[in-house]
Write a protein that holds these residues in place. Sequence first.
Motif, mmCIF file in Angstrom:
data_model
loop_
_atom_site.group_PDB
_atom_site.id
_atom_site.type_symbol
_atom_site.label_atom_id
_atom_site.label_comp_id
_atom_site.label_asym_id
_atom_site.label_seq_id
_atom_site.Cartn_x
_atom_site.Cartn_y
_atom_site.Cartn_z
ATOM 1 N N VAL A 61 0.763 -1.282 0.163
ATOM 2 C CA VAL A 61 -0.002 -0.033 -0.206
ATOM 3 C C VAL A 61 1.037 1.293 -0.042
ATOM 4 C CG1 VAL A 61 -1.902 -1.219 0.946
ATOM 5 C CG2 VAL A 61 -0.329 0.075 2.383
ATOM 6 N N ALA A 62 2.123 1.086 0.658
ATOM 7 C CA ALA A 62 2.923 2.396 0.781
ATOM 8 C C ALA A 62 3.470 2.741 -0.598
ATOM 9 C CB ALA A 62 4.142 2.132 1.808
ATOM 10 N N GLU A 63 3.887 1.604 -1.125
ATOM 11 C CA GLU A 63 4.493 1.637 -2.606
ATOM 12 C C GLU A 63 3.236 2.352 -3.531
ATOM 13 O OE1 GLU A 63 6.342 -1.072 -6.419
ATOM 14 O OE2 GLU A 63 6.253 -1.674 -4.261
ATOM 15 N N ASP A 64 2.101 1.700 -3.487
ATOM 16 C CA ASP A 64 1.002 2.120 -4.413
ATOM 17 C C ASP A 64 0.582 3.475 -4.089
ATOM 18 O OD1 ASP A 64 0.715 -0.284 -5.700
ATOM 19 O OD2 ASP A 64 -1.238 -1.104 -4.544
ATOM 20 N N LEU A 65 0.501 3.975 -2.876
ATOM 21 C CA LEU A 65 0.295 5.391 -2.656
ATOM 22 C C LEU A 65 1.403 6.307 -3.051
ATOM 23 C CD1 LEU A 65 -1.516 7.153 -0.892
ATOM 24 C CD2 LEU A 65 0.115 7.584 0.684
ATOM 25 N N PHE A 66 2.595 6.062 -3.093
ATOM 26 C CA PHE A 66 3.722 6.721 -3.348
ATOM 27 C C PHE A 66 3.622 6.952 -5.087
ATOM 28 C CE2 PHE A 66 6.214 6.458 0.453
ATOM 29 C CZ PHE A 66 6.234 7.746 0.780
ATOM 30 N N SER A 67 3.445 5.827 -5.788
ATOM 31 C CA SER A 67 3.322 5.768 -7.137
ATOM 32 C C SER A 67 2.117 6.618 -7.612
ATOM 33 C CB SER A 67 3.226 4.282 -7.646
ATOM 34 O OG SER A 67 2.835 4.374 -9.056
ATOM 35 N N GLU A 90 -8.600 22.569 -7.985
ATOM 36 C CA GLU A 90 -9.756 21.560 -8.112
ATOM 37 C C GLU A 90 -9.162 20.172 -8.325
ATOM 38 O OE1 GLU A 90 -12.591 22.706 -11.012
ATOM 39 O OE2 GLU A 90 -12.966 24.703 -10.186
ATOM 40 N N LEU A 91 -8.141 20.264 -9.254
ATOM 41 C CA LEU A 91 -7.241 19.127 -9.220
ATOM 42 C C LEU A 91 -6.761 18.271 -8.346
ATOM 43 C CD1 LEU A 91 -6.747 16.722 -11.477
ATOM 44 C CD2 LEU A 91 -4.522 18.100 -11.885
ATOM 45 N N THR A 92 -6.313 19.280 -7.301
ATOM 46 C CA THR A 92 -5.630 18.660 -6.223
ATOM 47 C C THR A 92 -6.736 18.153 -5.241
ATOM 48 O OG1 THR A 92 -3.784 20.401 -6.204
ATOM 49 C CG2 THR A 92 -4.359 19.542 -4.037
ATOM 50 N N MET A 93 -7.827 18.794 -5.111
ATOM 51 C CA MET A 93 -8.991 18.251 -4.437
ATOM 52 C C MET A 93 -9.440 17.071 -4.712
ATOM 53 S SD MET A 93 -10.615 19.137 -1.594
ATOM 54 C CE MET A 93 -11.729 18.444 -0.743
ATOM 55 N N GLU A 94 -9.869 16.927 -6.162
ATOM 56 C CA GLU A 94 -10.099 15.562 -6.552
ATOM 57 C C GLU A 94 -9.175 14.517 -6.290
ATOM 58 O OE1 GLU A 94 -10.429 15.566 -10.868
ATOM 59 O OE2 GLU A 94 -11.797 17.483 -10.929
ATOM 60 N N TYR A 95 -7.735 14.613 -6.375
ATOM 61 C CA TYR A 95 -6.669 13.543 -6.048
ATOM 62 C C TYR A 95 -6.974 13.441 -4.395
ATOM 63 C CZ TYR A 95 -4.825 12.750 -10.672
ATOM 64 O OH TYR A 95 -4.167 12.327 -11.717
ATOM 65 N N LEU A 96 -7.078 14.461 -3.805
ATOM 66 C CA LEU A 96 -7.325 14.231 -2.343
ATOM 67 C C LEU A 96 -8.170 13.457 -1.742
ATOM 68 C CD1 LEU A 96 -6.254 15.004 0.626
ATOM 69 C CD2 LEU A 96 -7.574 17.060 0.617
ATOM 70 N N ASN A 101 -10.048 7.837 0.029
ATOM 71 C CA ASN A 101 -10.865 6.619 -0.185
ATOM 72 C C ASN A 101 -9.702 5.460 -0.230
ATOM 73 O OD1 ASN A 101 -13.485 7.357 -0.523
ATOM 74 N ND2 ASN A 101 -13.015 8.011 -2.756
ATOM 75 N N TYR A 102 -8.677 5.558 -0.849
ATOM 76 C CA TYR A 102 -7.846 4.616 -0.474
ATOM 77 C C TYR A 102 -7.101 4.439 0.755
ATOM 78 C CZ TYR A 102 -3.261 1.795 -2.065
ATOM 79 O OH TYR A 102 -2.536 0.744 -1.852
ATOM 80 N N ILE A 103 -7.024 5.442 1.613
ATOM 81 C CA ILE A 103 -6.387 5.343 2.881
ATOM 82 C C ILE A 103 -7.594 4.408 3.714
ATOM 83 C CG2 ILE A 103 -6.004 6.466 5.104
ATOM 84 C CD1 ILE A 103 -4.705 8.896 3.159
ATOM 85 N N TYR A 104 -8.663 4.634 3.677
ATOM 86 C CA TYR A 104 -9.674 4.055 4.329
ATOM 87 C C TYR A 104 -10.009 2.509 3.841
ATOM 88 C CZ TYR A 104 -10.695 7.860 7.726
ATOM 89 O OH TYR A 104 -10.625 8.461 8.805
ATOM 90 N N ASP A 105 -9.752 2.418 2.642
ATOM 91 C CA ASP A 105 -9.662 0.878 2.286
ATOM 92 C C ASP A 105 -8.876 0.196 2.688
ATOM 93 O OD1 ASP A 105 -12.092 1.446 0.643
ATOM 94 O OD2 ASP A 105 -11.189 1.666 -1.239
ATOM 95 N N ASN A 106 -7.576 1.072 3.203
ATOM 96 C CA ASN A 106 -6.306 0.078 3.632
ATOM 97 C C ASN A 106 -6.228 0.835 4.943
ATOM 98 O OD1 ASN A 106 -5.413 -1.499 1.278
ATOM 99 N ND2 ASN A 106 -6.038 0.397 0.393
ATOM 100 N N PHE A 107 -7.194 1.033 5.874
ATOM 101 C CA PHE A 107 -7.123 1.638 7.141
ATOM 102 C C PHE A 107 -5.876 1.031 8.006
ATOM 103 C CE2 PHE A 107 -7.980 3.660 11.171
ATOM 104 C CZ PHE A 107 -8.030 4.783 10.974
ATOM 105 N N ASP A 108 -6.168 -0.274 8.325
ATOM 106 C CA ASP A 108 -5.065 -0.756 9.345
ATOM 107 C C ASP A 108 -3.576 -0.590 8.800
ATOM 108 O OD1 ASP A 108 -7.035 -1.539 11.017
ATOM 109 O OD2 ASP A 108 -7.073 -3.858 10.327
ATOM 110 N N GLU A 109 -3.423 -0.666 7.535
ATOM 111 C CA GLU A 109 -2.189 -0.592 6.991
ATOM 112 C C GLU A 109 -1.510 1.043 7.150
ATOM 113 O OE1 GLU A 109 -4.496 -2.101 5.469
ATOM 114 O OE2 GLU A 109 -3.638 -4.358 5.379
#
Length: 205
Positions: A61-67, A90-96, A101-109
């Motif tokens: 998950v760390a690698e995926d987030l950095f990528s 606006e683009l920055t907010m979209e990515y945020l 969502n990604y963080i909460y899909d992998n919350f424990d990690e």
Amino acid sequence: MRSNTKTQDKLLEIGKQEFLKNGFKSASLRKIVKEAGFTLGAFYGYYKDKEALFDGLVGEVAEDLFSTFRAAQNSHFNLIDCDKTIDTRELTMEYLKYFMNYIYDNFDEFKLLICCADGTKYENFIDDLVIIDVERTTEYYETLRKLGKVEGNVSQQLHHMLTSAYFTAVFETVAHDMPKEEAVSYIEQLALFFNNGWDSLIKFK
């Protein structure tokens, strides 16, 4: 996506609970192995040490987030070609929103990465994100400045301080086990606050 044996899955699950409870430094490898019902010899057949087990939990998950984070940074440069740099915030907010969502899909990690990684190569996880953001954003601003598409300037030191404060605040949602719905509202308000501050320093054209 990695494919693990049932033995690995058992070690990882018990290891995750031990790391979440005690942090990496204080986590007991012997306790993890014992609760998993294996010997240390059997453990070393899968992982060379305790940090390798931790990496097995968070590395993907760390690698995926950095990528994805680097790709998000690069996507801002596409706005230049489309003459839409005014849409930068606006683009920055979209990515945020995507990252939340990604963080909460992998919350424990992410809980492990943010709160339990001291003593591992991930102990500066937030700082590493900040460095990437500051370096790439600085390059973006410099490119826009040459094109006459941005006004204002901030020192490198202030840029780093503001970005560090922002990222730390974002990951407070994880540190404090904030429910996702509450976290989304929190992040929207946080982004609004920081964007207004940035707009007083850097204005896009």
